[in-house]
Design a protein around this motif. Structure first.
Motif, PDB file in Angstrom:
ATOM      1  N   VAL A  98      48.510  69.080  48.155  1.00  0.00           N
ATOM      2  CA  VAL A  98      48.086  69.803  46.955  1.00  0.00           C
ATOM      3  C   VAL A  98      49.005  70.994  46.701  1.00  0.00           C
ATOM      4  N   VAL A  99      49.423  71.675  47.753  1.00  0.00           N
ATOM      5  CA  VAL A  99      50.362  72.795  47.596  1.00  0.00           C
ATOM      6  C   VAL A  99      51.675  72.296  47.000  1.00  0.00           C
ATOM      7  N   ARG A 100      52.146  71.169  47.486  1.00  0.00           N
ATOM      8  CA  ARG A 100      53.381  70.594  46.926  1.00  0.00           C
ATOM      9  C   ARG A 100      53.206  70.251  45.449  1.00  0.00           C
ATOM     10  N   GLU A 101      52.080  69.641  45.104  1.00  0.00           N
ATOM     11  CA  GLU A 101      51.822  69.296  43.708  1.00  0.00           C
ATOM     12  C   GLU A 101      51.663  70.544  42.834  1.00  0.00           C
ATOM     13  N   LEU A 102      51.016  71.578  43.354  1.00  0.00           N
ATOM     14  CA  LEU A 102      50.885  72.821  42.589  1.00  0.00           C
ATOM     15  C   LEU A 102      52.242  73.496  42.381  1.00  0.00           C
ATOM     16  N   GLN A 103      53.093  73.468  43.400  1.00  0.00           N
ATOM     17  CA  GLN A 103      54.429  74.029  43.240  1.00  0.00           C
ATOM     18  C   GLN A 103      55.232  73.252  42.204  1.00  0.00           C
ATOM     19  N   ASN A 104      55.123  71.945  42.225  1.00  0.00           N
ATOM     20  CA  ASN A 104      55.806  71.135  41.210  1.00  0.00           C
ATOM     21  C   ASN A 104      55.250  71.415  39.815  1.00  0.00           C
ATOM     22  N   TYR A 105      53.940  71.570  39.717  1.00  0.00           N
ATOM     23  CA  TYR A 105      53.301  71.872  38.438  1.00  0.00           C
ATOM     24  C   TYR A 105      53.779  73.217  37.892  1.00  0.00           C
ATOM     25  N   VAL A 106      53.839  74.225  38.747  1.00  0.00           N
ATOM     26  CA  VAL A 106      54.306  75.553  38.326  1.00  0.00           C
ATOM     27  C   VAL A 106      55.761  75.478  37.871  1.00  0.00           C
ATOM     28  N   PHE A 107      56.577  74.755  38.615  1.00  0.00           N
ATOM     29  CA  PHE A 107      57.979  74.614  38.239  1.00  0.00           C
ATOM     30  C   PHE A 107      58.118  73.912  36.887  1.00  0.00           C
ATOM     31  N   GLU A 108      57.318  72.877  36.657  1.00  0.00           N
ATOM     32  CA  GLU A 108      57.349  72.190  35.362  1.00  0.00           C
ATOM     33  C   GLU A 108      56.936  73.118  34.230  1.00  0.00           C
ATOM     34  N   LYS A 109      55.920  73.942  34.461  1.00  0.00           N
ATOM     35  CA  LYS A 109      55.454  74.869  33.422  1.00  0.00           C
ATOM     36  C   LYS A 109      56.489  75.959  33.147  1.00  0.00           C
ATOM     37  N   ILE A 110      57.117  76.469  34.191  1.00  0.00           N
ATOM     38  CA  ILE A 110      58.152  77.493  33.997  1.00  0.00           C
ATOM     39  C   ILE A 110      59.356  76.891  33.267  1.00  0.00           C
ATOM     40  N   GLU A 111      59.679  75.664  33.589  1.00  0.00           N
ATOM     41  CA  GLU A 111      60.835  74.990  33.001  1.00  0.00           C
ATOM     42  C   GLU A 111      60.684  74.756  31.498  1.00  0.00           C
ATOM     43  N   ASN A 120      63.274  87.932  28.711  1.00  0.00           N
ATOM     44  CA  ASN A 120      62.302  89.018  28.712  1.00  0.00           C
ATOM     45  C   ASN A 120      61.522  89.161  30.025  1.00  0.00           C
ATOM     46  N   HIS A 121      61.647  88.204  30.940  1.00  0.00           N
ATOM     47  CA  HIS A 121      60.919  88.262  32.211  1.00  0.00           C
ATOM     48  C   HIS A 121      61.907  88.166  33.369  1.00  0.00           C
ATOM     49  N   PHE A 122      61.660  88.935  34.391  1.00  0.00           N
ATOM     50  CA  PHE A 122      62.513  88.892  35.567  1.00  0.00           C
ATOM     51  C   PHE A 122      62.241  87.615  36.351  1.00  0.00           C
ATOM     52  N   ALA A 123      63.287  87.047  36.905  1.00  0.00           N
ATOM     53  CA  ALA A 123      63.138  85.809  37.677  1.00  0.00           C
ATOM     54  C   ALA A 123      62.314  86.055  38.940  1.00  0.00           C
ATOM     55  N   GLY A 124      62.499  87.215  39.541  1.00  0.00           N
ATOM     56  CA  GLY A 124      61.739  87.526  40.756  1.00  0.00           C
ATOM     57  C   GLY A 124      60.251  87.615  40.508  1.00  0.00           C
ATOM     58  N   SER A 125      59.851  88.151  39.363  1.00  0.00           N
ATOM     59  CA  SER A 125      58.425  88.245  39.074  1.00  0.00           C
ATOM     60  C   SER A 125      57.832  86.872  38.799  1.00  0.00           C
ATOM     61  N   LEU A 126      58.600  85.977  38.201  1.00  0.00           N
ATOM     62  CA  LEU A 126      58.102  84.620  37.975  1.00  0.00           C
ATOM     63  C   LEU A 126      57.901  83.877  39.286  1.00  0.00           C
ATOM     64  N   VAL A 127      58.844  84.051  40.201  1.00  0.00           N
ATOM     65  CA  VAL A 127      58.719  83.421  41.513  1.00  0.00           C
ATOM     66  C   VAL A 127      57.519  83.986  42.255  1.00  0.00           C
ATOM     67  N   THR A 128      57.329  85.308  42.178  1.00  0.00           N
ATOM     68  CA  THR A 128      56.196  85.943  42.853  1.00  0.00           C
ATOM     69  C   THR A 128      54.875  85.452  42.276  1.00  0.00           C
ATOM     70  N   LYS A 129      54.783  85.343  40.965  1.00  0.00           N
ATOM     71  CA  LYS A 129      53.557  84.856  40.333  1.00  0.00           C
ATOM     72  C   LYS A 129      53.264  83.407  40.728  1.00  0.00           C
ATOM     73  N   SER A 130      54.292  82.595  40.785  1.00  0.00           N
ATOM     74  CA  SER A 130      54.070  81.193  41.163  1.00  0.00           C
ATOM     75  C   SER A 130      53.643  81.080  42.625  1.00  0.00           C
ATOM     76  N   LYS A 131      54.211  81.909  43.490  1.00  0.00           N
ATOM     77  CA  LYS A 131      53.800  81.891  44.898  1.00  0.00           C
ATOM     78  C   LYS A 131      52.367  82.371  45.058  1.00  0.00           C
ATOM     79  N   ARG A 132      51.990  83.388  44.284  1.00  0.00           N
ATOM     80  CA  ARG A 132      50.608  83.881  44.341  1.00  0.00           C
ATOM     81  C   ARG A 132      49.621  82.827  43.854  1.00  0.00           C
ATOM     82  N   PHE A 133      50.002  82.090  42.835  1.00  0.00           N
ATOM     83  CA  PHE A 133      49.139  81.034  42.320  1.00  0.00           C
ATOM     84  C   PHE A 133      48.869  79.989  43.392  1.00  0.00           C
ATOM     85  N   VAL A 134      49.919  79.551  44.062  1.00  0.00           N
ATOM     86  CA  VAL A 134      49.772  78.521  45.090  1.00  0.00           C
ATOM     87  C   VAL A 134      49.031  79.073  46.301  1.00  0.00           C
TER      88      VAL A 134
END
Length: 161
Positions: A98-111, A120-134
């Motif tokens: 499920v973690v793998r699928e959630l990471q893929n889902y987040v990557f698809e949504k960011i993409e 307008n958004h820092f790449a580091g903050s996007l990565v941090t938000k996606s890690k927090r979600f998972v």
């Protein structure tokens, strides 16, 4: 949008892909709690009852004690077996997938975002938000299994045993 509907919208589709591992985790952990925390204590109570209400016949007492001790050992062994099966289905079959699928889902949504979004958004903050979600899914599921489910099963055991 309520928290439960957000969970249902984003996390539940990824969890449904591994529903057998989910139910296996729930069942094995419930059986572990039932055998380890409820039946084992019940048989210890029976052992104390056998010792304290013993009659003059020592052979009958020793036989009853060995039977109850056997049941205590048997329930503890079953609790360990169900704990191992539950941790395997939880960690390997369910949570990792499920973690793998959630990471893929987040990557698809960011993409799917536009280039102005990334300007307008820092790449580091996007990565941090996606890690927090998972990691919030991992925390939420572990609290559900190890705290809430254990409490409910123990409470049901107290009322029925």
């Amino acid at each position: 949008m309520s928290l439960f509907s957000q969970i249902r919208k984003y996390i539940w589709p990824q969890m449904r892909k591994f529903k057998w591992a989910f139910w296996g985790t729930i069942i094995f952990f419930s059986l572990r709690v039932a055998f380890g925390a409820i039946l084992s204590v019940y048989f210890f109570k029976k052992l104390v009852d056998v010792i304290s209400f013993s009659g003059p016949d020592k052979v009958l007492l020793s036989h009853e004690m060995w039977v109850v001790v056997f049941w205590v050992i048997f329930t503890n062994i079953l609790a360990v077996v169900f704990a191992r099966l539950g941790s395997y289905t939880h960690g390997v079959l369910f949570e990792a997938n499920v973690v793998r699928e959630l990471q893929n889902y987040v990557f698809e949504k960011i993409e799917t975002n536009s280039p102005t979004f990334f300007a307008n958004h820092f790449a580091g903050s996007l990565v941090t938000k996606s890690k927090r979600f998972v990691s919030s899914f991992v925390t939420m599921f572990e609290v559900f299994v190890y705290s809430f489910l254990r409490f409910v099963i123990t409470l049901l055991g107290v009322f029925f045993v």
